[in-house]
Structures are given as structure tokens and as C-alpha cells.
Design a protein around this motif. Structure first.
Motif, short mmCIF file in Angstrom:
data_model
loop_
_atom_site.label_atom_id
_atom_site.label_comp_id
_atom_site.label_asym_id
_atom_site.label_seq_id
_atom_site.Cartn_x
_atom_site.Cartn_y
_atom_site.Cartn_z
N UNK A 33 -6.18 9.70 -1.28
CA UNK A 33 -6.27 8.23 -1.72
C UNK A 33 -5.80 7.61 -1.43
N UNK A 34 -5.41 6.29 -1.85
CA UNK A 34 -5.02 5.47 -0.68
C UNK A 34 -4.45 4.50 -2.83
N UNK A 35 -3.56 4.02 -2.07
CA UNK A 35 -3.11 3.04 -3.58
C UNK A 35 -2.74 2.07 -3.56
N UNK A 36 -3.16 0.73 -4.18
CA UNK A 36 -2.90 -0.64 -3.84
C UNK A 36 -1.85 -1.38 -4.97
N UNK A 37 -0.98 -1.87 -5.19
CA UNK A 37 0.03 -2.33 -6.14
C UNK A 37 0.62 -3.44 -5.88
N UNK A 86 0.49 -1.04 0.08
CA UNK A 86 -0.30 0.01 0.22
C UNK A 86 1.63 0.85 -0.11
N UNK A 87 0.49 2.10 -1.39
CA UNK A 87 1.14 3.78 -0.59
C UNK A 87 -0.14 4.59 -0.70
N UNK A 88 0.11 5.61 0.23
CA UNK A 88 -0.02 6.77 0.70
C UNK A 88 0.23 7.99 0.48
N UNK A 115 3.23 2.26 2.71
CA UNK A 115 2.82 1.97 4.18
C UNK A 115 3.90 0.76 4.86
N UNK A 116 4.18 0.30 6.13
CA UNK A 116 5.66 -0.43 6.23
C UNK A 116 3.43 -2.00 6.69
#
Length: 748
Positions: free
Chosen positions: A424-428, A386-388, A393-394
Motif C-alpha cells: 500500500x502507498x498513500x497520497x495526501x 507520498x507515504x509508505x 517518501x522524500x
């Protein structure tokens, strides 16, 4: 001399091992020429076909001398009027729906009786000539011929006599042998008259090559495909020699030698190869397990993506533009006229991550945790993070955020503490095929907007139903329930009623009749309560007379009849009582009965058997009487008491009861005589025991007391009055409109 030659076929295990089990009732059968025989083949499993094959490898069909009878998992083959050429191995072959093949065999040997042909007697020759005495014999198997001269067996050749296998001295040997032509790998025996000899190399006896009957029989054990080819059988004697060439072709059951699992990348091409061997060379076909579609050499799918090409025992199935729907099992089958073999492979598809949900907007509020789920399909499995705002995000989480991982899913738990946690939050997701990402939005939730179109329906004296339309916006968080507030316009205190879940219909109860009320509705979600709708007014109905009673459920109980009462609209006030009037259809006078308003039934009794009754029921509250309800019913025939008492008893029980009744009657008569006339059995016993004198005209005090004690007949109640305690009062209405009240027991 001509000899008939047999080729015995022995079973060599071959073909595929399937789920079927095939067996034949007999393994080996011996028949004489002209006899008939049947064989039974049984299958354990679920075959879709069951066929017989003759020694030449041909599928057998009914004919004049062949009968076939199939019954599910059983097949019977009948051979009529057997001939020498019928000898050999017969195969029973079963196939199931998955293409598996299994078979069993039976060996048939045909015997022919000894028959002498062209035997002339007497045979005359000139002295000094070479005399050829022919003894032509036929039989199966080949007979052993012995010669006798003057009743003495000629055991070996002499100077003057030469014994050959076909005649006495005079002719070169003749070869009569059976050319097997084409035999399967199951073949074991080659028969020749004498000294079998292959072309080029003379065979030496060994474990594989066994010669019997003075070299006239060659047995080839564990026959292989390489044993096929040309053989020469050579015979010689003093008169000359002869040789004959025969060709042995070995059949080999199909066997798949190459078929491997294949892994392909989505969108690329997949090539699946299946190689098989056998003699004759088998034909190869494919079957896709996902839809059961079959492909043979030269076939192509309707969309042109799947194509099959075959050559020299190898088939290549090619799929271009591989899709996930191509994933699964493919079956390869090699088939020839002597059997089949099947194997399966698995096509695995690798692909980049694919997100499984379009739900990308989540709502929450400060202090309320929310779970944002990122669901992914991929092969091989993908790693997820996850990214913010471009910061990762660890996995162990940070502050008010937690990450929970499972196969194919990563769940981000966020507890918003301030406005900066929304956004916004990003899932990779990434694997070795590719990388994909999906964006999620965490938005601040709000309270719902106000409901509208508030309506009042089914308004009565003490109840009313409120209906309304749900809000246009739930504020981002699902609505949990609706809050309805109402009050008397003369009061300042609002009363609350919650809806059942999210139902938009609410019932208001315990209202006051003929009163004006105000009502308004608000929606509630996790964030809180929204604005109220516009206030609406309504007025309850005034008190009135009850609605007509409803009668449901009627049944008779002895001489009583029960009528069930259904609670109806009471007009706003409790029903005080039901006024029940009833009479027979032949009477003018009505009987009246009052039933409390809390009762749910009316019991009429005692009634007359086999009579029709009319009933009129009226409900009363403090406001007045309802309209009457009319009911008619009929009483049944009077039951037969004798039948009722003795219908359940047997003959012995009935006789016993009769004797007991007779004995009781005799006792009562004797007691009556004792007290009234001082006679009978009891009187005699009393005289003997008490030695009392009998007086003709008097009665002693003791007798009076004994009579009174026995009868126990009180003259009156303790207070000298009869006391009745009725449960209900029955009112008789006479023609002069006067009322006469009687008591009635209301117990059922």
C-alpha cells in the motif's frame, strides 16, 4: 405677445461603453413648421434591438406623423409635418446579446415663420388717454420686434413712448415661458422672457450660468443632478412686475457604482452586491454567464439556492450552499427609461482537494518500473506528498523510488526489487480549505491464464483460420499478443504464429493438403507467457479441381476485348491455364484460346464490329477442370475513320492536309511516268541535265537500277522462307471435331 420657447438638448457622454458603435447621419437638423425629414441610424456590431427615443425620453412607435423602418444594423426615422413641440434631442439606442447599450443623438430645431396676430388698423384713441398699440408676433425662434414712427425707428424710451417686449405703455408685462418639466442630464438651455431668477438665490452670470438676449435666456452648462429644482423667472417694467415658477428635473443615465469579485468556500454562502445610481432610479437585474439564466428583484432559482433582493438602487444576489457549478461570471445590469449600464464580476469557489481517478490498483514485477499517478483538483492549489507504511517518501525520491510533480499531479515511480516493495502507498493532498488522502495498491503481476474455446474455421487445402476466447485473467498486466503453435501430427516440431495485437483470430498458411494438424494457443503479457490452451486437431482438405473462374471488369480496345480474371479457389494447387472458348451469336464454330494461369486477364482479338459474342472460361490445375463460367458482350459500331482523323483539326489544318495529299499524288504520278513511259516533268529534267537520248522501245540498265532503288521491293527473305513467331495458338473447332491451329498476335 406670446412667444414660443425651445429647450435645446446637448449631448453629455453617459451610459456604458459597449462593443457597439452607433452613429446618426446628421448631428443637427433645422426644419420649418410643416416640413418633413428622415434620420438614419447605423450600428457597427451585432445589435439585437435598435430603438428611437423622443425628446421626452419615450420610445417611439409608428404613428400618423412618425415612420420607423429597421433593416438589420440600420434604422430610419421619418418625421412628417413637423410641429414646434417636435423640437429637441432624439436618441437612437442599440443593445447587443450581452446586454451592452450604446446610443447616438441628433438635435432637431423647429422654426416657425413670422406671423402677426390680432393686428388691428387703424387703432383710434382719445387724446390724453394711455394708448396701447399691440403688435402680436409669433415665430420660432423668438423674433426681434422693432417699432417705427413716421419711418423712423424708435430706439429707446421717451417721455411719451414706452416700449415693452409685448406692447406700448399701458399694461404690466406678461410672462410666457416654456416649463421643461422633466429633462435629462443632457439639458443645457432654459428660456425665460426676462431676468431669470432662482428661488432664494439670484443667479450671477458665470462659466456655468450664461445669460443672453437682454437676460431673457439662461444657459446652464455642464448640468448636474444638483441643478434640478425650482426656478423663478421675474419680469418688471414701469407698469408693474410678474414672476413665474418652473421646475427643472434632471435625468441621469444609470451608472453602476459598486460591483466586486467575490470568493466563496464550497458549501458556504456567497453574497454579491450591485449598487447603481441614476435619475430615475434604475432597476437592477442579474445574468449568470454559465447558462444565460437571468434573475430580477424577488426571483429565486428552482432549487431555492439563488435569490435576489433589491432596495434603493442596490441589488443583493445570494447563493446558499455554494457548488462548483456556481463558479464563473455574473453580469449586473442597471436599466431605466433613458438608458442602461452593465458590469460583470467573477465568483471564485475555493474547495478542498478532490481526487480525479478511481484507478488505485497497479501491477508490476521485480525489475519492472511502474508509475502510480495521483491526480487532484483543488482551489487554491494543494501540496502533495507520498507515504509508505506511515513513512514519508522524500520529494527527491529514495532508492528505487522517484517522485515527479506537476500542477495537480504527483507521480510516484517505483521499481520493485523484492516482495517488500509491493503493498500500500498513500497520497495526501492539502490546502487551506482541507486535507484529503487516497490509498494505492502495488500488486505483483502474473502471467495470463490460458485461452479457451479454440476453434478452426475456413479450413482449406493450404490455409486455416484459428479463433479462440481470451483468458479470464490477464495477470494484472495487459496482454500484448497471443502465441499460436501448430504442427503436423507426424512431426515433433511446432511452428509459431503471433497474433496482430490482441486479436483473437489467427490465419495459418502454407499448410499441406489432406494433412492432420494440432494447434494450441497461449497469451503473453509483460510478465511472460501464460499456459497453453487445450490442443485441438484439424485436417486440411485434399486437392481438388479449381472453383469456376470469376470475371470482373470488361472493356473494348479497338477490335479487341479485355476480360479481367479474379483469382478464385485453386483447389489446393496452382491454376495451370484458363481455357477460353468464344464465338459470335450467329456462328456454331467456337474459337479456343489458352491463357496462362498466372494471367489476370484474357484479351480476345481481332473481333468483328457490331457483333455479339459468347465466351466460356474454364480453369485447370493438375487435378482437373473447373466448372465453366459464361460471359456475353457486344462489340461497338465501326468508327468513322474520317471523323477520327479530322475531328480534332480546324478548317485550315484540313485544307492544308488536302493540298499536301494532292501534291504527293502528283509527284507519285510523275515518278510513275518517268519509270514506266519515260515522260513527265522528271523525264524532262533528266534529259536536260544528262543530255541523254530517248529511245522509244528500250530501257537502260541505269533506269532499271534507279527503279529498283526507288521501289525497294525485296522478292523474299534472306533464307527464302517466311518466318512467324506467334505468342499464342488459336485453335479452330470444325463440325467434324477436327482441330485446325492458326497463329494469332496476342499483343494488345
Amino acid at each position: 405677445m406670446i412667444r414660443t420657447v425651445l429647450c435645446f438638448l446637448g449631448l453629455l457622454v453617459g451610459g456604458s461603453q459597449g462593443v457597439l458603435q452607433v452613429s446618426i447621419s446628421l448631428k443637427k437638423v433645422e426644419l420649418s413648421v410643416g416640413e418633413s425629414k428622415f434620420f438614419t441610424c447605423t450600428v457597427i456590431g451585432e445589435p439585437v434591438s435598435l430603438d428611437w427615443y423622443n425628446p421626452q425620453g419615450e420610445r417611439m412607435v409608428p404613428s400618423q406623423r412618425v415612420a420607423l423602418h429597421n433593416e438589420g444594423v440600420r434604422s430610419r426615422l421619418t418625421l412628417y409635418n413637423a410641429k414646434i413641440e417636435d423640437a429637441g434631442i432624439y436618441r437612437c439606442q442599440a443593445n447587443d446579446a450581452q446586454g451592452h447599450t450604446q446610443e447616438a443623438t441628433v438635435v432637431l430645431e423647429i422654426y416657425q415663420k413670422l406671423t402677426f396676430r390680432d393686428v388691428r388698423s387703424p387703432q383710434e384713441f382719445r387724446q390724453g388717454d394711455v394708448a396701447e398699440v399691440v403688435c402680436d408676433v409669433t415665430s420660432s425662434p423668438v423674433p426681434v420686434v422693432s417699432w417705427f414712427y413716421n419711418n423712423v425707428e424708435i430706439i429707446e424710451d421717451t417721455e411719451n413712448i414706452l416700449i415693452t417686449s409685448s406692447s406700448i405703455v399701458g399694461l404690466p408685462p406678461r410672462l410666457e415661458l416654456f416649463n421643461p418639466g422633466e429633462w435629462t442630464k443632457l439639458a443645457e438651455l432654459l428660456w425665460c422672457e426676462i431676468e431669470p431668477q432662482p428661488k432664494g438665490v439670484q443667479l450671477q452670470e458665470s462659466e456655468r450660468y450664461v445669460m443672453r438676449a437682454r437676460g431673457t435666456t439662461l444657459t446652464v452648462r455642464n448640468i448636474q443632478q444638483d441643478d434640478g429644482g425650482s426656478y423663478t423667472c421675474k419680469a418688471s417694467n414701469k407698469a408693474g412686475e410678474v414672476e413665474h415658477e418652473l421646475f427643472l428635473k434632471v435625468f441621469v443615465q444609470p451608472h453602476i457604482t459598486k460591483l466586486r469579485n467575490v470568493t466563496a468556500v464550497e458549501g458556504s454562502a456567497a453574497m454579491i452586491s450591485c449598487k447603481a445610481e441614476g435619475e430615475p432610479l434604475p432597476e437592477i437585474s442579474w445574468r449568470r454567464a454559465s447558462d444565460g439564466h437571468s434573475f430580477s428583484d424577488g426571483d429565486q432559482s428552482p432549487d431555492g439556492r439563488v435569490e435576489v433582493r433589491g432596495r434603493y438602487g442596490e441589488s443583493m444576489l445570494t447563493i446558499v450552499g455554494v457548488k462548483l457549478s456556481d463558479w464563473g461570471r455574473f453580469d449586473c445590469e442597471a436599466l431605466s427609461r433613458i438608458g442602461g449600464h452593465q458590469k460583470s464580476m467573477f465568483l471564485d469557489i475555493e474547495y478542498a482537494p478532490k481526487f480525479q481517478t478511481n484507478h488505485t490498483i497497479f501491477f508490476s514485477w521485480e525489475g519492472n518500473p511502474v508509475n502510480i499517478s495521483c491526480d487532484v483538483m483543488s482551489n487554491p492549489p494543494a501540496t502533495m506528498l507520498w507515504r509508505r507504511e506511515k513513512l514519508t517518501i522524500p520529494t527527491e525520491g529514495a532508492g528505487n523510488m522517484r517522485v515527479h510533480s506537476a500542477p495537480g499531479r504527483s507521480l510516484l515511480e517505483v521499481t520493485p526489487m523484492s516482495d517488500r516493495d509491493f503493498g500500500r502507498y498513500n497520497c495526501t493532498a492539502r490546502n487551506n480549505i482541507g486535507m484529503r488522502f487516497q490509498e494505492f495498491i502495488l500488486a505483483q503481476a502474473d502471467v495470463p491464464s490460458n485461452p479457451y474455446s479454440v476453434r478452426l474455421s475456413s479450413v482449406a487445402q493450404r490455409v486455416a483460420t484459428v479463433t479462440f476466447t481470451k483468458p479470464d485473467s490477464h495477470g494484472g498486466v495487459p496482454i500484448s499478443h497471443y502465441l499460436v503453435k501448430y504442427k503436423d501430427i507426424s512431426s515433433q516440431d511446432w511452428k509459431d504464429v503471433k497474433s496482430q495485437g490482441t486479436q483473437t483470430v489467427v490465419l495459418l498458411t502454407n499448410l499441406e493438403p489432406n494433412t492432420t494438424y494440432e494447434v494450441r494457443v497461449a497469451a503473453v503479457n509483460g510478465k511472460g507467457q501464460g499456459e497453453f490452451s487445450r490442443t485441438e486437431s484439424f485436417q486440411t482438405l485434399p486437392i481438388r479441381e479449381p472453383s469456376p473462374p470469376s470475371v470482373q471488369g470488361q472493356r473494348g480496345v479497338g477490335k479487341a476485348y479485355r476480360l479481367g480474371l479474379v483469382k478464385q479457389d485453386d483447389g489446393g494447387m496452382p491454376i495451370l491455364e484458363y481455357i477460353v472458348k468464344y464465338k459470335t451469336d450467329k456462328e456454331e464454330q467456337w474459337m479456343t484460346k489458352l491463357v496462362p494461369g498466372v494471367n489476370d486477364f484474357v484479351l480476345l482479338q481481332p473481333l468483328q464490329w457490331n457483333t455479339q459474342y459468347e465466351v466460356e472460361i474454364t480453369a485447370r490445375n493438375v487435378k482437373g477442370l473447373s466448372e465453366p463460367t459464361f460471359v456475353k458482350f457486344s462489340m461497338p459500331q465501326k468508327p468513322d475513320i474520317t471523323d477520327s482523323l479530322f475531328s480534332g483539326l480546324g478548317l485550315g489544318a484540313v485544307v492544308g492536309l488536302g493540298l499536301a495529299g494532292l501534291l504527293l499524288l502528283l509527284v507519285l504520278v510523275d515518278v510513275s511516268c518517268f519509270f514506266l513511259r519515260q515522260c513527265g516533268m522528271l523525264m524532262c529534267i533528266t534529259r536536260k541535265l544528262c543530255s541523254k537520248k530517248t529511245a522509244t522501245g528500250g530501257k537502260s540498265k541505269e533506269l532499271e537500277e534507279g527503279k529498283a532503288a526507288y521501289l525497294k521491293l525485296p522478292l523474299k527473305e534472306e533464307n527464302g522462307k517466311e518466318t512467324l513467331k506467334p505468342d499464342t495458338i488459336e485453335i479452330k473447332v470444325h463440325g467434324d471435331n477436327s482441330l485446325h491451329m492458326t497463329h494469332e498476335d496476342s499483343k494488345a
